[in-house]
Design a protein around this motif. Sequence first.
Motif, PDB file in Angstrom:
ATOM      1  N   ALA A   1       5.048 -18.339  40.213  1.00  0.00           N
ATOM      2  CA  ALA A   1       5.603 -17.481  39.169  1.00  0.00           C
ATOM      3  C   ALA A   1       5.761 -18.261  37.888  1.00  0.00           C
ATOM      4  CB  ALA A   1       6.958 -16.918  39.601  1.00  0.00           C
ATOM      5  N   ASP A   2       5.798 -17.536  36.782  1.00  0.00           N
ATOM      6  CA  ASP A   2       6.206 -18.113  35.506  1.00  0.00           C
ATOM      7  C   ASP A   2       7.693 -18.413  35.638  1.00  0.00           C
ATOM      8  OD1 ASP A   2       7.206 -18.511  32.917  1.00  0.00           O
ATOM      9  OD2 ASP A   2       5.877 -17.025  32.007  1.00  0.00           O
ATOM     10  N   GLY A   3       8.062 -19.666  35.560  1.00  0.00           N
ATOM     11  CA  GLY A   3       9.439 -20.061  35.788  1.00  0.00           C
ATOM     12  C   GLY A   3      10.397 -19.704  34.674  1.00  0.00           C
ATOM     13  N   HIS A   4       9.914 -19.088  33.607  1.00  0.00           N
ATOM     14  CA  HIS A   4      10.792 -18.609  32.543  1.00  0.00           C
ATOM     15  C   HIS A   4      10.769 -17.087  32.443  1.00  0.00           C
ATOM     16  CE1 HIS A   4      11.489 -22.699  31.450  1.00  0.00           C
ATOM     17  NE2 HIS A   4      10.220 -22.911  31.169  1.00  0.00           N
ATOM     18  N   ASP A   5      10.133 -16.438  33.400  1.00  0.00           N
ATOM     19  CA  ASP A   5      10.097 -14.970  33.476  1.00  0.00           C
ATOM     20  C   ASP A   5      11.043 -14.550  34.596  1.00  0.00           C
ATOM     21  OD1 ASP A   5       9.480 -12.295  34.106  1.00  0.00           O
ATOM     22  OD2 ASP A   5       7.398 -12.520  33.456  1.00  0.00           O
ATOM     23  N   ALA A   6      12.229 -14.102  34.208  1.00  0.00           N
ATOM     24  CA  ALA A   6      13.241 -13.770  35.208  1.00  0.00           C
ATOM     25  C   ALA A   6      12.766 -12.674  36.159  1.00  0.00           C
ATOM     26  CB  ALA A   6      14.536 -13.346  34.519  1.00  0.00           C
ATOM     27  N   GLY A   7      12.022 -11.722  35.641  1.00  0.00           N
ATOM     28  CA  GLY A   7      11.523 -10.654  36.502  1.00  0.00           C
ATOM     29  C   GLY A   7      10.560 -11.172  37.548  1.00  0.00           C
ATOM     30  N   ALA A   8       9.636 -12.037  37.129  1.00  0.00           N
ATOM     31  CA  ALA A   8       8.670 -12.596  38.074  1.00  0.00           C
ATOM     32  C   ALA A   8       9.358 -13.465  39.110  1.00  0.00           C
ATOM     33  CB  ALA A   8       7.614 -13.401  37.318  1.00  0.00           C
ATOM     34  N   LEU A   9      10.310 -14.281  38.676  1.00  0.00           N
ATOM     35  CA  LEU A   9      11.056 -15.119  39.619  1.00  0.00           C
ATOM     36  C   LEU A   9      11.825 -14.265  40.619  1.00  0.00           C
ATOM     37  CD1 LEU A   9      12.496 -17.906  37.294  1.00  0.00           C
ATOM     38  CD2 LEU A   9      10.919 -18.265  39.206  1.00  0.00           C
ATOM     39  N   THR A  10      12.453 -13.206  40.121  1.00  0.00           N
ATOM     40  CA  THR A  10      13.211 -12.332  41.020  1.00  0.00           C
ATOM     41  C   THR A  10      12.300 -11.709  42.070  1.00  0.00           C
ATOM     42  OG1 THR A  10      14.795 -11.826  39.258  1.00  0.00           O
ATOM     43  CG2 THR A  10      14.725 -10.322  41.127  1.00  0.00           C
ATOM     44  N   ARG A  11      11.136 -11.251  41.651  1.00  0.00           N
ATOM     45  CA  ARG A  11      10.201 -10.646  42.620  1.00  0.00           C
ATOM     46  C   ARG A  11       9.829 -11.624  43.716  1.00  0.00           C
ATOM     47  NH1 ARG A  11       8.150  -8.418  37.872  1.00  0.00           N
ATOM     48  NH2 ARG A  11       6.562 -10.037  37.665  1.00  0.00           N
ATOM     49  N   GLU A  12       9.530 -12.865  43.346  1.00  0.00           N
ATOM     50  CA  GLU A  12       9.089 -13.824  44.353  1.00  0.00           C
ATOM     51  C   GLU A  12      10.250 -14.291  45.238  1.00  0.00           C
ATOM     52  OE1 GLU A  12       5.965 -14.042  44.750  1.00  0.00           O
ATOM     53  OE2 GLU A  12       5.574 -12.954  42.895  1.00  0.00           O
ATOM     54  N   LEU A  13      11.413 -14.484  44.653  1.00  0.00           N
ATOM     55  CA  LEU A  13      12.542 -15.026  45.405  1.00  0.00           C
ATOM     56  C   LEU A  13      13.254 -13.984  46.259  1.00  0.00           C
ATOM     57  CD1 LEU A  13      13.947 -17.420  42.680  1.00  0.00           C
ATOM     58  CD2 LEU A  13      13.074 -18.110  44.923  1.00  0.00           C
ATOM     59  N   THR A  14      12.966 -12.706  46.021  1.00  0.00           N
ATOM     60  CA  THR A  14      13.572 -11.657  46.851  1.00  0.00           C
ATOM     61  C   THR A  14      12.583 -11.062  47.840  1.00  0.00           C
ATOM     62  OG1 THR A  14      13.146 -10.010  45.115  1.00  0.00           O
ATOM     63  CG2 THR A  14      15.336 -11.048  45.142  1.00  0.00           C
ATOM     64  N   ARG A  15      11.406 -11.619  47.942  1.00  0.00           N
ATOM     65  CA  ARG A  15      10.480 -11.158  48.984  1.00  0.00           C
ATOM     66  C   ARG A  15      11.099 -11.421  50.353  1.00  0.00           C
ATOM     67  NH1 ARG A  15       5.305 -10.010  47.268  1.00  0.00           N
ATOM     68  NH2 ARG A  15       4.724 -10.827  45.197  1.00  0.00           N
TER      69      ARG A  15
END
Length: 310
Positions: free
Chosen positions: A242-256
């Motif tokens: 994920a882009d580590g400065h994109d909160a939405g992208a991080l949330t998607r990956e970390l909540t899988r």
Amino acid sequence: MSSPPLLRGAPARTDTTGTGPHGAGPAGPAGPDRSAPDAAELAVIAGRIREHVLAMCAGPEGGHLGGSMSLVEILSVLYFRVMRHDPRFPGLPERDVLLLSKGHGGIALFATLCEAGYFPARALEEYARPDSHFMAHPHPEIPGVEIASGSLGHGLALGVGYALANRLDGSDRRCFVVMGDGELQEGSVWEAASVASAHRLGALTAVVDRNGLQITGGTETVNSLEPLADRWQAFGWRVLEADGHDAGALTRELTRPADPARPTVVIAHTVKGKGVPFIEGQARSHYARLSDRQYLRALKAVRASAGGDR
């Protein structure tokens, strides 16, 4: 927002006056759940975290500036959107555990814990003072800090221990290990990665702050890590990026949903010194003491960008 939203059943802090231990709200029964902050709210939180980091680096001792700024979205997403935790009860047995293996990013962790309600902002003024627990690296006497860290390459092995202990206890809590990319050059990291895979530790997640720089220069110049995703896969891990400065992208990956058969690593692509244009992407930002002029310039840049998710 006077009461930060917490997730996965963790009650929000109900007091901001600093009346409880370490300035947290008074202990008591769990309060009502709160929804996760939206993108605009999380951007404001991230901006405040960056302001705290800048203030600490503007003190007489300075601090690990660049690698702390690259961590901000990672930590804010974990604490405000992903992890189960309660600032009123830092030792809550049901809490999820975060281990900052990248201990030199400690001031970012302190700032995040402050914004999450573990202690008031005035506690950060103790940073680098004699006898203070707020120092360059995390100290477990600070509410919310699980382990002392900073000797690189050890955090993932400790995460394996936590995950195994949770399994033996029949606990569903998760363990997150936040790592720097430079420390992946340590052989102990890959020993731990192998053990985690062999024991199928699905509740263990590593997050790599992939900013591409370490104190002596670029990671690929010092000791190349690429192809990094393939390396983790070869050790039996599920790999997400994920882009580590994109909160939405991080949330998607970390909540899988966790893969029960294997641990997960999220490679978060970040920029060292993110938020301060005159230090972004520079190895010299690894440790810095900001002059008054630099501090005001950096603060202006951070405040100007705090209204967006990036």
